[in-house]
Design an enzyme around this catalytic site. Structure first.
Site, PDB file in Angstrom:
ATOM      1  N   ASP A 191     -18.458 -19.042   2.826  1.00 56.24           N
ATOM      2  CA  ASP A 191     -16.762 -19.409   2.901  1.00 56.24           C
ATOM      3  C   ASP A 191     -15.904 -19.339   3.627  1.00 56.24           C
ATOM      4  O   ASP A 191     -15.035 -19.358   3.165  1.00 56.24           O
ATOM      5  CB  ASP A 191     -16.954 -20.646   1.064  1.00 56.24           C
ATOM      6  CG  ASP A 191     -17.813 -21.478   1.033  1.00 56.24           C
ATOM      7  OD1 ASP A 191     -18.424 -21.710   1.473  1.00 56.24           O
ATOM      8  OD2 ASP A 191     -17.908 -21.244  -0.961  1.00 56.24           O
TER       9      ASP A 191
ATOM     10  N   LYS B 185     -16.896 -19.626   9.212  1.00 55.69           N
ATOM     11  CA  LYS B 185     -17.673 -19.716   9.979  1.00 55.69           C
ATOM     12  C   LYS B 185     -18.212 -21.130  10.091  1.00 55.69           C
ATOM     13  O   LYS B 185     -17.942 -21.107  11.646  1.00 55.69           O
ATOM     14  CB  LYS B 185     -19.141 -19.570   9.286  1.00 55.69           C
ATOM     15  CG  LYS B 185     -19.232 -18.238   8.755  1.00 55.69           C
ATOM     16  CD  LYS B 185     -20.481 -17.796   6.984  1.00 55.69           C
ATOM     17  CE  LYS B 185     -21.134 -18.744   6.563  1.00 55.69           C
ATOM     18  NZ  LYS B 185     -19.301 -18.662   5.436  1.00 55.69           N
TER      19      LYS B 185
ATOM     20  N   GLY C  78     -22.478 -24.875   3.262  1.00 52.81           N
ATOM     21  CA  GLY C  78     -21.626 -25.663   3.758  1.00 52.81           C
ATOM     22  C   GLY C  78     -20.661 -25.629   4.862  1.00 52.81           C
ATOM     23  O   GLY C  78     -20.029 -24.663   4.227  1.00 52.81           O
ATOM     24  N   HIS C  79     -20.562 -25.923   5.418  1.00 50.71           N
ATOM     25  CA  HIS C  79     -19.850 -25.403   6.834  1.00 50.71           C
ATOM     26  C   HIS C  79     -18.614 -26.754   7.709  1.00 50.71           C
ATOM     27  O   HIS C  79     -19.364 -27.920   7.710  1.00 50.71           O
ATOM     28  CB  HIS C  79     -20.898 -24.732   7.544  1.00 50.71           C
ATOM     29  CG  HIS C  79     -21.796 -23.386   7.849  1.00 50.71           C
ATOM     30  ND1 HIS C  79     -22.422 -23.198   8.135  1.00 50.71           N
ATOM     31  CD2 HIS C  79     -21.442 -23.020   7.034  1.00 50.71           C
ATOM     32  CE1 HIS C  79     -22.691 -22.200   8.484  1.00 50.71           C
ATOM     33  NE2 HIS C  79     -22.436 -22.599   6.388  1.00 50.71           N
TER      34      HIS C  79
ATOM     35  N   GLN D 212     -23.990 -18.091   3.974  1.00 46.66           N
ATOM     36  CA  GLN D 212     -23.659 -18.061   2.968  1.00 46.66           C
ATOM     37  C   GLN D 212     -22.881 -16.017   3.809  1.00 46.66           C
ATOM     38  O   GLN D 212     -22.002 -16.744   4.894  1.00 46.66           O
ATOM     39  CB  GLN D 212     -24.769 -17.311   1.941  1.00 46.66           C
ATOM     40  CG  GLN D 212     -25.587 -17.998   1.640  1.00 46.66           C
ATOM     41  CD  GLN D 212     -26.624 -19.070   2.349  1.00 46.66           C
ATOM     42  OE1 GLN D 212     -27.013 -18.705   2.921  1.00 46.66           O
ATOM     43  NE2 GLN D 212     -26.142 -20.201   2.372  1.00 46.66           N
TER      44      GLN D 212
HETATM   45  P1  GDP Z   1     -17.793 -21.457   5.927  1.00 46.34           P
HETATM   46  O1  GDP Z   1     -18.785 -21.943   4.774  1.00 46.34           O
HETATM   47  O2  GDP Z   1     -17.957 -20.346   6.093  1.00 46.34           O
HETATM   48  O3  GDP Z   1     -18.008 -22.606   6.648  1.00 46.34           O
HETATM   49  O4  GDP Z   1     -16.346 -22.156   5.509  1.00 46.34           O
HETATM   50  P2  GDP Z   1     -16.277 -23.468   4.902  1.00 46.34           P
HETATM   51  O5  GDP Z   1     -16.175 -24.637   5.334  1.00 46.34           O
HETATM   52  O6  GDP Z   1     -17.565 -23.986   2.949  1.00 46.34           O
HETATM   53  O7  GDP Z   1     -15.136 -23.359   3.979  1.00 46.34           O
HETATM   54  C1  GDP Z   1     -14.076 -23.249   4.869  1.00 46.34           C
HETATM   55  C2  GDP Z   1     -12.941 -23.302   4.367  1.00 46.34           C
HETATM   56  O8  GDP Z   1     -11.883 -23.194   4.524  1.00 46.34           O
HETATM   57  C3  GDP Z   1     -13.152 -25.298   5.000  1.00 46.34           C
HETATM   58  O9  GDP Z   1     -11.966 -26.862   4.174  1.00 46.34           O
HETATM   59  C4  GDP Z   1     -12.561 -25.340   6.637  1.00 46.34           C
HETATM   60  O10 GDP Z   1     -11.780 -26.432   7.307  1.00 46.34           O
HETATM   61  C5  GDP Z   1     -11.234 -24.326   5.602  1.00 46.34           C
HETATM   62  N1  GDP Z   1     -11.188 -23.702   6.554  1.00 46.34           N
HETATM   63  C6  GDP Z   1     -11.842 -23.301   8.172  1.00 46.34           C
HETATM   64  N2  GDP Z   1     -10.379 -22.288   8.947  1.00 46.34           N
HETATM   65  C7  GDP Z   1      -8.834 -22.231   7.965  1.00 46.34           C
HETATM   66  C8  GDP Z   1      -7.994 -22.067   8.310  1.00 46.34           C
HETATM   67  O11 GDP Z   1      -7.557 -21.018   9.701  1.00 46.34           O
HETATM   68  N3  GDP Z   1      -6.682 -21.825   7.656  1.00 46.34           N
HETATM   69  C9  GDP Z   1      -6.630 -23.082   6.709  1.00 46.34           C
HETATM   70  N4  GDP Z   1      -6.053 -23.191   6.285  1.00 46.34           N
HETATM   71  N5  GDP Z   1      -8.538 -24.109   6.422  1.00 46.34           N
HETATM   72  C10 GDP Z   1      -9.113 -23.190   6.995  1.00 46.34           C
HETATM   73  P1  IMO Z   2     -22.011 -20.822   3.062  1.00 48.43           P
HETATM   74  O1  IMO Z   2     -22.932 -20.815   4.162  1.00 48.43           O
HETATM   75  C1  IMO Z   2     -20.900 -19.977  -0.892  1.00 48.43           C
HETATM   76  C2  IMO Z   2     -23.952 -18.303  -3.715  1.00 48.43           C
HETATM   77  C3  IMO Z   2     -23.866 -19.566  -5.341  1.00 48.43           C
HETATM   78  C4  IMO Z   2     -24.791 -18.670  -5.764  1.00 48.43           C
HETATM   79  C5  IMO Z   2     -25.886 -17.937  -5.091  1.00 48.43           C
HETATM   80  C6  IMO Z   2     -27.019 -18.104  -4.762  1.00 48.43           C
HETATM   81  O2  IMO Z   2     -21.097 -22.323   2.833  1.00 48.43           O
HETATM   82  O3  IMO Z   2     -21.479 -19.973   3.066  1.00 48.43           O
HETATM   83  P2  IMO Z   2     -28.167 -20.310  -3.978  1.00 48.43           P
HETATM   84  O4  IMO Z   2     -28.327 -21.952  -4.061  1.00 48.43           O
HETATM   85  O5  IMO Z   2     -28.552 -19.800  -3.174  1.00 48.43           O
HETATM   86  O6  IMO Z   2     -29.310 -20.075  -5.111  1.00 48.43           O
HETATM   87  O7  IMO Z   2     -27.023 -19.765  -5.326  1.00 48.43           O
HETATM   88  O8  IMO Z   2     -24.641 -18.062  -3.587  1.00 48.43           O
HETATM   89  N1  IMO Z   2     -23.923 -19.669  -2.559  1.00 48.43           N
HETATM   90  C7  IMO Z   2     -22.920 -19.579  -1.602  1.00 48.43           C
HETATM   91  N2  IMO Z   2     -21.626 -19.339  -1.919  1.00 48.43           N
HETATM   92  N3  IMO Z   2     -20.810 -20.199   0.411  1.00 48.43           N
HETATM   93  C8  IMO Z   2     -22.353 -20.253   0.317  1.00 48.43           C
HETATM   94  O9  IMO Z   2     -22.492 -21.062   1.998  1.00 48.43           O
HETATM   95  C9  IMO Z   2     -23.748 -20.629  -0.545  1.00 48.43           C
HETATM   96  N4  IMO Z   2     -24.137 -20.313  -0.952  1.00 48.43           N
HETATM   97  C10 IMO Z   2     -24.870 -19.742  -1.786  1.00 48.43           C
HETATM   98  O10 IMO Z   2     -22.829 -20.051  -4.689  1.00 48.43           O
HETATM   99  O11 IMO Z   2     -23.710 -17.904  -6.790  1.00 48.43           O
HETATM  100 MG    MG Z   3     -19.293 -22.902   2.880  1.00 48.23          MG
END
Ligand code: GDP
Ligand code: IMO
Ligand code: MG
Length: 421
Positions: free
Chosen positions: A12, A15, A39-40, A221
């Site tokens: 998270d 990415k 979840g991107h 991840q």
């Molecule tokens: P990912 O799994 O690495 O793609 O990240 P996620 O989407 O799960 O979580 C990142 C969260 O931070 C999302 O809600 C994005 O919209 C938000 N986000 C990304 N970059 C920034 C930033 O520079 N500032 C803020 N405030 N939010 C950001």
């Molecule tokens: P993105 O790509 C954050 C975590 C789960 C759990 C562990 C194992 O959005 O960054 P799994 O379902 O893979 O067996 O879970 O890994 N986990 C993540 N945490 N971002 C993710 O993906 C994750 N995908 C799995 O919360 O601790």
């Molecule tokens: Mg994510």
């Protein structure tokens, strides 16, 4: 050549936004591991979209997207995602490709994930319950079904055989939920998947490389969730690191050029497991609130804490990171003081290395303090506008890691990013 964008923490890191930002520089974006546990999040015309399996370049009409063989694919989630993406006018027939060696997540894999987590009680991993672990187990156990098997006339027989095997395990867990609705969805998803472009991923990628096309591999991840180098057993079941690109797409290591590592300006983790810099106080609460730190896939509150340079330096080493993207710098805007973890005290001994196990030992983070910048950084566009306190914070991180922060993301929007010279 192929560049890589991957997470350096526990996932998270942002990415999705960063891949979307760079996507127009590339011809092909490919996911190489993970599955719908990811979840991107990205914004398309100010609308928030969360992608789970489809690469984050899909909204750029000139890029094509590949779901690589290292991914584990759930046809149910894929169909749902494809419906969302198509509603933006994207023609998936033209720009989405699926590798035939990609393993399929069956409804019984999801059931096994759930049953296994329940059986672990307090020691549960905190899995996303998407069936990731059991599907990778069937891959390495040489039992799994792959996308290429869908065209087999005996696919249903092979499915029933594997499902029966799973039920023997599920009976051992006393799992007795009715999953017939999941099975119906699965076979609907399978029919949909059969209509997509199914290709030999390794030839697809290598032919594009030979033709001089630019390729970006998108990680899911984060490095600290890697099956080999993460905080085992509190990890996911794939290689989330650069090495995973080679096996997850079928490319040779010398084809990899830049590795862009994404880190938040602080740190989060969702699910169980060690997190040395976690703040279980009002500061952690503040980070969660301002950063809106709730899982994009499961909605669970994310655990929050200060940036951990020991873990980050380890991640840079394992991945061969050439450039760093620091996201969510704006989330720190209102803090008077910031802290940066520069070492651990592990059972009384100072160390700047990530230990074999972070659980079962007394691990205390040691911090260096920095002054906060106390301005609205989300409106900044260029390097020279960055406040001195932010430059000091980033300057220290560059020096500690020996790799430079080349971009600072200062908001979730596509245009909220500052390049550093
Ligand atoms: P990912 O799994 O690495 O793609 O990240 P996620 O989407 O799960 O979580 C990142 C969260 O931070 C999302 O809600 C994005 O919209 C938000 N986000 C990304 N970059 C920034 C930033 O520079 N500032 C803020 N405030 N939010 C950001
Ligand atoms: P993105 O790509 C954050 C975590 C789960 C759990 C562990 C194992 O959005 O960054 P799994 O379902 O893979 O067996 O879970 O890994 N986990 C993540 N945490 N971002 C993710 O993906 C994750 N995908 C799995 O919360 O601790
Ligand atoms: Mg994510």
């Amino acid at each position: 050549m192929i560049d890589v964008i991957l997470g350096l923490q526990w996932g998270d890191e942002g990415k999705g936004k960063i891949v979307d930002f760079f996507a127009s520089d590339y011809d092909v974006i490919a996911r190489f591991q993970g599955g719908p546990n990811a979840g991107h999040t990205l914004y398309v015309d100010n609308t928030k979209v969360v992608l789970h399996q489809i690469p984050s370049g899909v909204f750029h009409s000139n890029t094509i997207n590949l779901i690589g063989n290292g991914v584990v694919l759930d046809p149910v989630t894929l169909k749902r995602e494809c419906d969302t993406v198509s509603s933006f006018g994207i023609d998936l027939k033209k720009n989405l490709f699926v590798a035939e060696r990609t393993h399929l997540i069956l409804p019984t894999h999801r059931a096994l994930d759930k049953a296994s987590e329940i059986s672990k009680g307090h020691d549960k991993i905190g899995s996303t319950l998407k069936g990731i672990g059991p599907t990778y187990m069937d891959k390495t156990g040489r039992n799994g079904l792959r996308v290429g098997d869908l065209v087999r006339s005996d696919f249903r027989t092979a499915y029933d055989k594997l499902s029966k095997k799973h039920w023997q395990l599920l009976d051992g867990y006393s799992f007795d939920e009715d999953i017939s609705a999941w099975e119906k969805e699965f076979f609907d998803g399978v029919e949909f998947l059969k209509g997509l472009n199914i290709v030999s991923g390794e030839y697809f990628i290598n032919d594009h490389l030979s033709a001089g096309k630019r390729i970006l591999a998108e990680g899911a991840q984060g490095s600290m969730l890697d099956i080999d180098f993460g905080t085992f057993p509190f990890v996911t079941s794939s290689n989330t690191i650069t090495a995973g690109v080679c096996s997850g797409l079928g490319v040779a290591p010398q084809k990899i050029k830049d590795v862009l590592g994404v880190t938040k300006a602080y740190c989060t983790r969702v699910g169980g497991g060690p997190f040395p810099t976690e703040l279980e106080d009002s500061i952690g609460e503040e980070l969660r609130k301002i950063g809106n730190e709730f899982g994009a896939t499961t909605g669970r509150p994310r655990r929050c804490g200060w940036i951990d340079l020991v873990a980050l330096k380890f991640a840079c080493m394992i991945n061969g990171v050439t450039k760093i993207v620091m996201t969510k710098a704006d989330v720190l805007d209102s803090f008077d003081e910031l802290q940066v973890c520069t070492a651990y005290k592990a059972d009384g001994n100072n160390t700047e290395e990530v230990p074999y196990q972070m659980t079962g030992i007394n691990l205390e983070p040691m911090y260096k303090k920095f002054k906060g910048w106390k301005i609205d950084s989300s409106v900044l566009k260029v390097e020279k506008e960055l406040p001195a306190a932010m430059q000091q914070y980033v300057g220290f991180i560059n020096q500690y890691l020996g790799v430079k922060v080349n971009y600072i993301s200062n908001g979730p929007g596509r245009d909220q990013i500052v390049s550093l010279s």
